[in-house]
Structure formats: structure tokens, C-alpha cells
Scaffold this motif. Structure first.
Motif, PDB file in Angstrom:
ATOM      1  N   LYS B  47       0.939  -1.262   0.476  1.00 37.00           N
ATOM      2  CA  LYS B  47      -0.226   0.201   0.030  1.00 37.00           C
ATOM      3  C   LYS B  47       0.590   1.254   0.284  1.00 37.00           C
ATOM      4  O   LYS B  47       0.594   2.529  -0.635  1.00 37.00           O
ATOM      5  CB  LYS B  47      -1.275   0.034   1.392  1.00 37.00           C
ATOM      6  CG  LYS B  47      -2.244  -0.997   1.551  1.00 37.00           C
ATOM      7  CD  LYS B  47      -2.889  -0.648   2.552  1.00 37.00           C
ATOM      8  CE  LYS B  47      -3.663  -1.646   2.649  1.00 37.00           C
ATOM      9  NZ  LYS B  47      -4.987  -2.033   3.778  1.00 37.00           N
ATOM     10  N   SER B  48       2.318   1.557   0.684  1.00 32.83           N
ATOM     11  CA  SER B  48       2.766   2.449   0.691  1.00 32.83           C
ATOM     12  C   SER B  48       3.414   2.680  -0.629  1.00 32.83           C
ATOM     13  O   SER B  48       3.722   3.994  -1.210  1.00 32.83           O
ATOM     14  CB  SER B  48       3.524   2.452   2.117  1.00 32.83           C
ATOM     15  OG  SER B  48       4.452   1.170   2.201  1.00 32.83           O
ATOM     16  N   LEU B  49       3.623   1.348  -0.628  1.00 37.32           N
ATOM     17  CA  LEU B  49       4.881   1.865  -2.182  1.00 37.32           C
ATOM     18  C   LEU B  49       3.792   2.058  -3.457  1.00 37.32           C
ATOM     19  O   LEU B  49       4.327   3.132  -4.607  1.00 37.32           O
ATOM     20  CB  LEU B  49       5.211  -0.071  -3.426  1.00 37.32           C
ATOM     21  CG  LEU B  49       6.282  -0.068  -1.951  1.00 37.32           C
ATOM     22  CD1 LEU B  49       6.638  -1.952  -2.242  1.00 37.32           C
ATOM     23  CD2 LEU B  49       7.358   0.450  -1.932  1.00 37.32           C
ATOM     24  N   GLU B  50       2.111   2.016  -3.530  1.00 39.05           N
ATOM     25  CA  GLU B  50       1.506   2.512  -4.476  1.00 39.05           C
ATOM     26  C   GLU B  50       1.093   4.306  -4.030  1.00 39.05           C
ATOM     27  O   GLU B  50       1.055   4.507  -4.941  1.00 39.05           O
ATOM     28  CB  GLU B  50       0.204   1.642  -4.604  1.00 39.05           C
ATOM     29  CG  GLU B  50       0.253   0.022  -5.018  1.00 39.05           C
ATOM     30  CD  GLU B  50      -1.233  -0.481  -4.605  1.00 39.05           C
ATOM     31  OE1 GLU B  50      -1.716  -0.457  -4.171  1.00 39.05           O
ATOM     32  OE2 GLU B  50      -1.609  -0.702  -5.899  1.00 39.05           O
ATOM     33  N   ALA B  51       0.825   4.393  -2.514  1.00 40.52           N
ATOM     34  CA  ALA B  51       0.876   5.980  -2.489  1.00 40.52           C
ATOM     35  C   ALA B  51       1.660   6.434  -3.400  1.00 40.52           C
ATOM     36  O   ALA B  51       2.067   7.368  -3.198  1.00 40.52           O
ATOM     37  CB  ALA B  51       0.711   5.656  -0.841  1.00 40.52           C
ATOM     38  N   ASP B  52       3.584   5.975  -2.625  1.00 36.97           N
ATOM     39  CA  ASP B  52       4.914   6.542  -3.288  1.00 36.97           C
ATOM     40  C   ASP B  52       4.411   6.625  -4.895  1.00 36.97           C
ATOM     41  O   ASP B  52       4.801   8.177  -4.875  1.00 36.97           O
ATOM     42  CB  ASP B  52       5.312   6.091  -3.042  1.00 36.97           C
ATOM     43  CG  ASP B  52       7.020   6.298  -2.714  1.00 36.97           C
ATOM     44  OD1 ASP B  52       6.818   7.693  -3.057  1.00 36.97           O
ATOM     45  OD2 ASP B  52       7.651   5.816  -3.728  1.00 36.97           O
TER      46      ASP B  52
END
Lengths: 141, 171
Positions: B47-52
Motif C-alpha cells: 500500500k505505501s509503495l502504491e501511495a508513493d
């Protein structure tokens, strides 16, 4: 084999009713138990569940990071190994359906993950180089 | 009968395969089955990679050679413009993603899209909670010939979970 008062007996013609050795009985049951357990662990590790998920997410992120016009070569050695073991068509490993990347290594449906970019994406498998080709294009192209 | 299975040998001794033996085997089996199933069905959290990736994509598309794009201040930019310009799928964004771009002009200009409920959940922990990324960048803004530096803050959130697909073929 017959059961009497809760005991397991084996009929032996020479000595009448004989008893199955408890050590052998326990050993056989233990072996059966651990064989089933190991078979389950082996099947789980070969099922490719974790690889399907990892590949689907990786491909979705690659598409989101790409720009229209890019062609991506994606190596998936372990996935191909599993597909060959399952006698599945390599061209059907990865499919794209309405922004969903579906990776199916076992032929049981697979795992799907969405990319948020509004791109027109096509995939094909390059048998020569043994890599997945991902073509990223504009939505209206 | 369920209490114990007795095995007799010729010497007359009795070895008992008590219910506890079956119980311990069952416990070992269940624990291993559970552990293996958990291990191989673990959800890989990206999720955090996608948000990034989403925040980078937004920052790149509203930045034109170091200048904020003029379309940013158009009225319909929030509704459609940003999705078209940045190549974002509106339906998917509204389901699993959120973004909010804040520009410190006077008055503040805010452009947002996606699922607005995610913003309040940023920073919370849990399996079904979105993960958020905030990025700040300095950019130039051409205000009718007057060029001035402004700060952009982009908040992005992702709460996408993959799905197992049932069915399939052996083709």
C-alpha cells in the motif's frame, strides 16, 4: 483384522489369534501422519499462491510507474517453472482485464490486482527469451 | 472404545495408544497446517509503495519544467482534468485510492480525488486501513507574468487489496 473389546488383532493360522506389534503399529501411524503432513507442505509450497500474488503486485506497480509507449520485459523464472510443472500454457500466465492484472500459475484462477493508471496494457510471452512482455499504451490508442 | 486402543504383545505387556497420543498428533497437525496456510497466503503489503508511486505520478504531471501547469487553476481540473492529464483511472481511484494536492497560494488551492474517507484514517494501524504518504515540493508558479515560488503538498493514500480469482482452466 478383527476388533475384540477394543483391541486390534490379526488372525494367524498357525498360532490362532495374534496381536499386531504395538511398535510397528505406532511406527506405521506416525509415518502415515508425517507423510500426509509433508505432502501438504510440499503441495502448499508448489502451489504458487505467494508467487501469483507477488507477480500480480509487481506487474501492477510496474505498469503504474511506466509511461505510455513503454515496453517492459519481465522475468518470472520461478513462475515459468511452476507453469511447466502444471502443464499450463505460458501465454495464459498473465492476463489483463479492465485494469486488473491476473496471474495464474496453477490453473486454479490465480490472483488479481489492479493498477490505477488509465492505460491500455497488453501482455505476451516471449518464448525465445523466456520473458513476459508488457506493452503500455495510451487508453485511446 | 474411544478411551484407548490397547495393543497386546506376546509377553503379555500392554501398550496403550491412548487418546492423548491421537490428541497430540492432531494438535501438531492442526498447528502445522495453520502455520503453513498462513505463510503461503500472507498478504504482501504494498500500500505505501502504491501511495508513493501515485504521489510521484501526480507531482510529475502537474510540474511542467519546474512550473506549475496553468490548468491546475481551471474549475474542472479536480473533476476530470487531473485524471486525464495524469492518466489516472477515476473508478479505481474512487474505490481504493485518495489524493489531495494543497498549494499555499492565497487563498489555498486544494485539488483532491479518490475516496475522501481515507484521509481521516491516515496514520491509523490495521489490516483494512489505508497507508498514506505526504510529499512536499517547491515549484515555480507563473501568475500572469509574475513568477513566484510556491510550495506543493501532496497527500496520497492506498488501500488496495488483491483478490484470489476462483475458477480458471488448465489450458
Amino acid at each position: 483384522m478383527e476388533y475384540k473389546r477394543g483391541f486390534i488383532f490379526l488372525n494367524n493360522k498357525k498360532a490362532g489369534t495374534d496381536v499386531l506389534s504395538p511398535q510397528i503399529m505406532v511406527t506405521i501411524l506416525n509415518l502415515i501422519f508425517f507423510a500426509i503432513l509433508l505432502a501438504f507442505i510440499y503441495r502448499s509450497s508448489q502451489g504458487g499462491l505467494i508467487y501469483e500474488q507477488a507477480y500480480a503486485k509487481e506487474i501492477a506497480m510496474l505498469i503504474d510507474e511506466a509511461k505510455p509507449g513503454m515496453d517492459i520485459s519481465f522475468k518470472m523464472d520461478k513462475g515459468i517453472e511452476l507453469v511447466e510443472k502444471n502443464n499450463k500454457d505460458k501465454n495464459k500466465i498473465v492476463s489483463i482485464d479492465k485494469n486488473k492484472v491476473i496471474v495464474d500459475l496453477s490453473g486454479k484462477g490465480g490472483y488479481s490486482f489492479e493498477y490505477f493508471s488509465d492505460y491500455n496494457v497488453k501482455t505476451s510471452f516471449d518464448e525465445k527469451e523466456n520473458v513476459l512482455k508488457i506493452m503500455v499504451g495510451n487508453k485511446n490508442v | 472404545m474411544f478411551r484407548k486402543i490397547g495393543l497386546k504383545n506376546k509377553r503379555g505387556g500392554e501398550k496403550l495408544l491412548s487418546i492423548w497420543w491421537f490428541f497430540s498428533l492432531t494438535v501438531v497437525g492442526v498447528v502445522i497446517y495453520w502455520e503453513v496456510s498462513m505463510f503461503y497466503s500472507t498478504d504482501l503489503n504494498i500500500k505505501s509503495l502504491e501511495a508513493d508511486i501515485l504521489s510521484e505520478k501526480i507531482l510529475n504531471c502537474i510540474n511542467d519544467n519546474g512550473f506549475l501547469i496553468n490548468d491546475f487553476f481551471k474549475e474542472d481540473f479536480e473533476e476530470l482534468g487531473i485524471f486525464d492529464r495524469c492518466g489516472l483511472n477515476k473508478e479505481i481511484m474512487e474505490e481504493d485510492f485518495y489524493f489531495k494536492i494543497t498549494i499555499n497560494t492565497a487563498p489555498k488551492k486544494i485539488v483532491s480525488g479518490g475516496n475522501p474517507g481515507f484521509e481521516a484514517l491516515c496514520g491509523q494501524k490495521g489490516e483494512n486501513v489505508p497507508e498514506c504518504i505526504t510529499k512536499k515540493e517547491n515549484i515555480l508558479y507563473n501568475n500572469g507574468g509574475e513568477i513566484k515560488p510556491i510550495k506543493i503538498e501532496v497527500l496520497t493514500a492506498s488501500n488496495q487489496k488483491g483478490k484470489n480469482v476462483l475458477g480458471g482452466s488448465n489450458g
